[in-house]
Design a protein around this motif. Structure first.
Motif, PDB file in Angstrom:
ATOM      1  N   GLN A   1      32.569  20.751 -15.126  1.00  0.00           N
ATOM      2  CA  GLN A   1      34.024  20.933 -15.156  1.00  0.00           C
ATOM      3  C   GLN A   1      34.702  20.181 -14.018  1.00  0.00           C
ATOM      4  O   GLN A   1      35.911  19.972 -14.057  1.00  0.00           O
ATOM      5  N   LEU A   2      33.915  19.803 -13.022  1.00  0.00           N
ATOM      6  CA  LEU A   2      34.442  19.073 -11.876  1.00  0.00           C
ATOM      7  C   LEU A   2      33.316  18.245 -11.272  1.00  0.00           C
ATOM      8  O   LEU A   2      32.180  18.712 -11.170  1.00  0.00           O
ATOM      9  N   VAL A   3      33.644  17.011 -10.871  1.00  0.00           N
ATOM     10  CA  VAL A   3      32.683  16.114 -10.228  1.00  0.00           C
ATOM     11  C   VAL A   3      33.168  15.833  -8.812  1.00  0.00           C
ATOM     12  O   VAL A   3      34.359  15.581  -8.586  1.00  0.00           O
ATOM     13  N   ILE A   4      32.243  15.888  -7.851  1.00  0.00           N
ATOM     14  CA  ILE A   4      32.566  15.584  -6.454  1.00  0.00           C
ATOM     15  C   ILE A   4      31.593  14.506  -5.981  1.00  0.00           C
ATOM     16  O   ILE A   4      30.375  14.702  -6.030  1.00  0.00           O
ATOM     17  N   ALA A   5      32.142  13.364  -5.555  1.00  0.00           N
ATOM     18  CA  ALA A   5      31.318  12.248  -5.098  1.00  0.00           C
ATOM     19  C   ALA A   5      31.407  12.133  -3.580  1.00  0.00           C
ATOM     20  O   ALA A   5      32.430  12.456  -2.971  1.00  0.00           O
ATOM     21  N   PHE A   6      30.322  11.629  -2.972  1.00  0.00           N
ATOM     22  CA  PHE A   6      30.205  11.569  -1.519  1.00  0.00           C
ATOM     23  C   PHE A   6      29.966  10.135  -1.057  1.00  0.00           C
ATOM     24  O   PHE A   6      28.984   9.514  -1.447  1.00  0.00           O
ATOM     25  N   MET A   7      30.884   9.617  -0.266  1.00  0.00           N
ATOM     26  CA  MET A   7      30.822   8.328   0.425  1.00  0.00           C
ATOM     27  C   MET A   7      31.259   7.170  -0.471  1.00  0.00           C
ATOM     28  O   MET A   7      31.150   7.220  -1.692  1.00  0.00           O
ATOM     29  N   ASP A   8      31.738   6.119   0.198  1.00  0.00           N
ATOM     30  CA  ASP A   8      32.560   5.103  -0.441  1.00  0.00           C
ATOM     31  C   ASP A   8      31.958   4.433  -1.677  1.00  0.00           C
ATOM     32  O   ASP A   8      32.577   4.433  -2.749  1.00  0.00           O
ATOM     33  N   GLN A   9      30.774   3.838  -1.570  1.00  0.00           N
ATOM     34  CA  GLN A   9      30.243   3.115  -2.716  1.00  0.00           C
ATOM     35  C   GLN A   9      29.900   4.059  -3.871  1.00  0.00           C
ATOM     36  O   GLN A   9      30.128   3.735  -5.039  1.00  0.00           O
ATOM     37  N   THR A  10      29.389   5.233  -3.539  1.00  0.00           N
ATOM     38  CA  THR A  10      29.116   6.222  -4.588  1.00  0.00           C
ATOM     39  C   THR A  10      30.422   6.708  -5.216  1.00  0.00           C
ATOM     40  O   THR A  10      30.485   6.976  -6.422  1.00  0.00           O
ATOM     41  N   ASN A  11      31.482   6.819  -4.415  1.00  0.00           N
ATOM     42  CA  ASN A  11      32.791   7.170  -4.966  1.00  0.00           C
ATOM     43  C   ASN A  11      33.218   6.166  -6.031  1.00  0.00           C
ATOM     44  O   ASN A  11      33.677   6.538  -7.122  1.00  0.00           O
ATOM     45  N   VAL A  12      33.085   4.874  -5.716  1.00  0.00           N
ATOM     46  CA  VAL A  12      33.497   3.826  -6.650  1.00  0.00           C
ATOM     47  C   VAL A  12      32.684   3.903  -7.939  1.00  0.00           C
ATOM     48  O   VAL A  12      33.238   3.853  -9.053  1.00  0.00           O
ATOM     49  N   LEU A  13      31.372   4.014  -7.811  1.00  0.00           N
ATOM     50  CA  LEU A  13      30.514   4.076  -8.996  1.00  0.00           C
ATOM     51  C   LEU A  13      30.859   5.292  -9.858  1.00  0.00           C
ATOM     52  O   LEU A  13      30.897   5.209 -11.089  1.00  0.00           O
ATOM     53  N   THR A  14      31.109   6.431  -9.207  1.00  0.00           N
ATOM     54  CA  THR A  14      31.413   7.653  -9.952  1.00  0.00           C
ATOM     55  C   THR A  14      32.752   7.545 -10.673  1.00  0.00           C
ATOM     56  O   THR A  14      32.883   7.966 -11.830  1.00  0.00           O
ATOM     57  N   LEU A  15      33.749   6.974 -10.027  1.00  0.00           N
ATOM     58  CA  LEU A  15      35.047   6.792 -10.679  1.00  0.00           C
ATOM     59  C   LEU A  15      34.936   5.855 -11.878  1.00  0.00           C
ATOM     60  O   LEU A  15      35.547   6.101 -12.933  1.00  0.00           O
ATOM     61  N   CYS A  16      34.151   4.795 -11.744  1.00  0.00           N
ATOM     62  CA  CYS A  16      33.944   3.887 -12.879  1.00  0.00           C
ATOM     63  C   CYS A  16      33.194   4.583 -14.019  1.00  0.00           C
ATOM     64  O   CYS A  16      33.494   4.380 -15.201  1.00  0.00           O
ATOM     65  N   ALA A  17      32.220   5.422 -13.651  1.00  0.00           N
ATOM     66  CA  ALA A  17      31.398   6.090 -14.659  1.00  0.00           C
ATOM     67  C   ALA A  17      32.159   7.150 -15.436  1.00  0.00           C
ATOM     68  O   ALA A  17      31.730   7.557 -16.523  1.00  0.00           O
ATOM     69  N   THR A  18      33.261   7.633 -14.896  1.00  0.00           N
ATOM     70  CA  THR A  18      33.998   8.724 -15.539  1.00  0.00           C
ATOM     71  C   THR A  18      35.292   8.263 -16.202  1.00  0.00           C
ATOM     72  O   THR A  18      36.094   9.090 -16.644  1.00  0.00           O
ATOM     73  N   VAL A  19      35.497   6.957 -16.286  1.00  0.00           N
ATOM     74  CA  VAL A  19      36.716   6.447 -16.931  1.00  0.00           C
ATOM     75  C   VAL A  19      36.788   6.959 -18.371  1.00  0.00           C
ATOM     76  O   VAL A  19      35.822   6.857 -19.138  1.00  0.00           O
TER      77      VAL A  19
END
Length: 367
Positions: free
Chosen positions: A91-109
């Motif tokens: 129900q909610l995703v939390i990503a940690f640190m910059d490059q992982t943040n970017v990958l996670t945002l792309c993966a959840t588009v």
């Protein structure tokens, strides 16, 4: 509620320690928690996860030695991460640190899934490769919320990102009471303690040079730097050049930071930059007198200079050596700082920080 946390790996580091603490607290509250890591899981987590947390390594962390190979592998990572997230049904995703943040945002588009991204160090652009800087600028506006560790970190980001950002500091676990056998003053020497990854940004080379100026005046004191990393050989070489001998120890990793801190008499931090400095906060929670470089984005949030610790101009080796010399010569000065240091638990204790996280989660996820 089902929360999925995404991080590169669960090795030694402040973000990894924070994730472990948050996951445990959310399990205690009755949430389901899954942790996705980009590594293959061959190395177990350095900080033990709550047994109820599901940990799924994705084996996506292979190195890339050419930009084109790196592009292909990152696209593969995004695809695999998307499939893993869909399989978790969070129900909610939390990503940690910059490059992982970017990958996670792309993966959840396109998934209509709220994603919280977290920054754990000073986000000055020069410290991230140029391509990742661009990707960060492009993708961070997609996040439901950006979490930073102090207000000064927000200054880097665009107004669009800041509109959906807030400050939530790292949670500091209250340390256990030190056993009498570990209390300071019960060994035949005094310990000046530092702790962190043996990497350039931690500034341990500056610490060795500062220590070399005063160590001979304090033969009953030993500097211990706990940690591991790629700079170990360089630090050992510098220590030999400075003739520090038995007054320097590099013991490696400690599985229990608080146990190690309870043995110490004084703590020093020499990072060039930080986001929060978890080990500095933990040292203060233990009631240690602390000295830190006044580096960007971190120590000044914790230390009230002259009240619960001392700040030294960033990178000033001579000032650091003079400050250490003064505190080692004057036990009363150390005790004065130590008596106020644990007060930071009022602001950064687990209960206070988790309340801020709980408020945010309720705002983002409809009941």
């Amino acid at each position: 509620m089902h929360l999925t946390l995404v991080i590169a790996e669960l090795g030694v580091g402040g973000a990894e320690r924070v994730l472990t603490t948050l996951a445990h607290e959310w399990i205690t509250q009755g949430h389901e928690v899954t942790v996705l890591t980009l590594d293959d899981g061959a190395v177990p987590p350095f900080f033990a996860l709550d047994p109820c947390v599901r940990h799924r390594p994705l084996a996506l962390a292979r190195p890339s030695h050419h930009p084109l190979i790196g592009l292909v592998r990152n696209l593969q990572r995004i695809r695999a991460l998307r499939h893993a997230l869909l399989a978790c049904h969070p129900q909610l995703v939390i990503a940690f640190m910059d490059q992982t943040n970017v990958l996670t945002l792309c993966a959840t588009v396109g998934l209509a899934l709220p994603v919280i991204i977290t920054e754990h160090t000073d986000p000055v652009p020069a410290r991230l490769p140029r391509l990742w800087q661009l990707l960060r600028r492009l993708t961070y506006p997609w996040a439901a919320q950006l979490i930073v560790l102090n207000a000064s970190m927000l200054d880097y980001f665009s107004p669009q990102v800041r509109k959906h950002s807030r400050v939530i500091p790292n949670p500091i676990i209250k340390p256990p009471t030190a056993p009498l056998s570990q209390a300071t003053g019960l060994h035949n020497h005094s310990i000046l303690l530092a702790m962190g990854r043996l990497v350039e940004l931690k500034g341990f080379d500056h610490l060795l040079r500062a220590w070399s100026k005063v160590a001979s005046h304090h033969p009953a004191w030993v500097l211990e730097i706990w940690g591991e990393g790629p700079c170990r050989t360089a630090l050992e070489t510098l220590a030999r050049q400075l003739e520090l001998g038995d007054q320097l120890r590099l013991p490696g990793l400690t599985p229990d930071a608080y146990r190690t801190m309870h043995r110490a008499d004084l703590f020093v931090a020499t990072s060039h930059y930080e986001g929060f400095s978890l080990v500095l906060a933990e040292a203060m929670a233990c009631g240690l007198p602390v000295v830190s470089f006044d580096c960007p984005s971190g120590p000044r949030e914790l230390i009230r200079d002259g009240v619960n610790g001392l700040l030294v101009p960033n990178g000033d080796i001579d000032a650091l050596s003079r400050t250490l010399d003064h505190l080692m010569r004057h036990p009363a000065a150390r005790q004065k700082l130590a008596s106020r240091a644990p007060e930071l638990l009022d602001r950064f204790g687990v209960g206070s920080v988790m309340a801020q996280w709980d408020t945010l989660i309720k705002e983002l996820v409809a009941p």
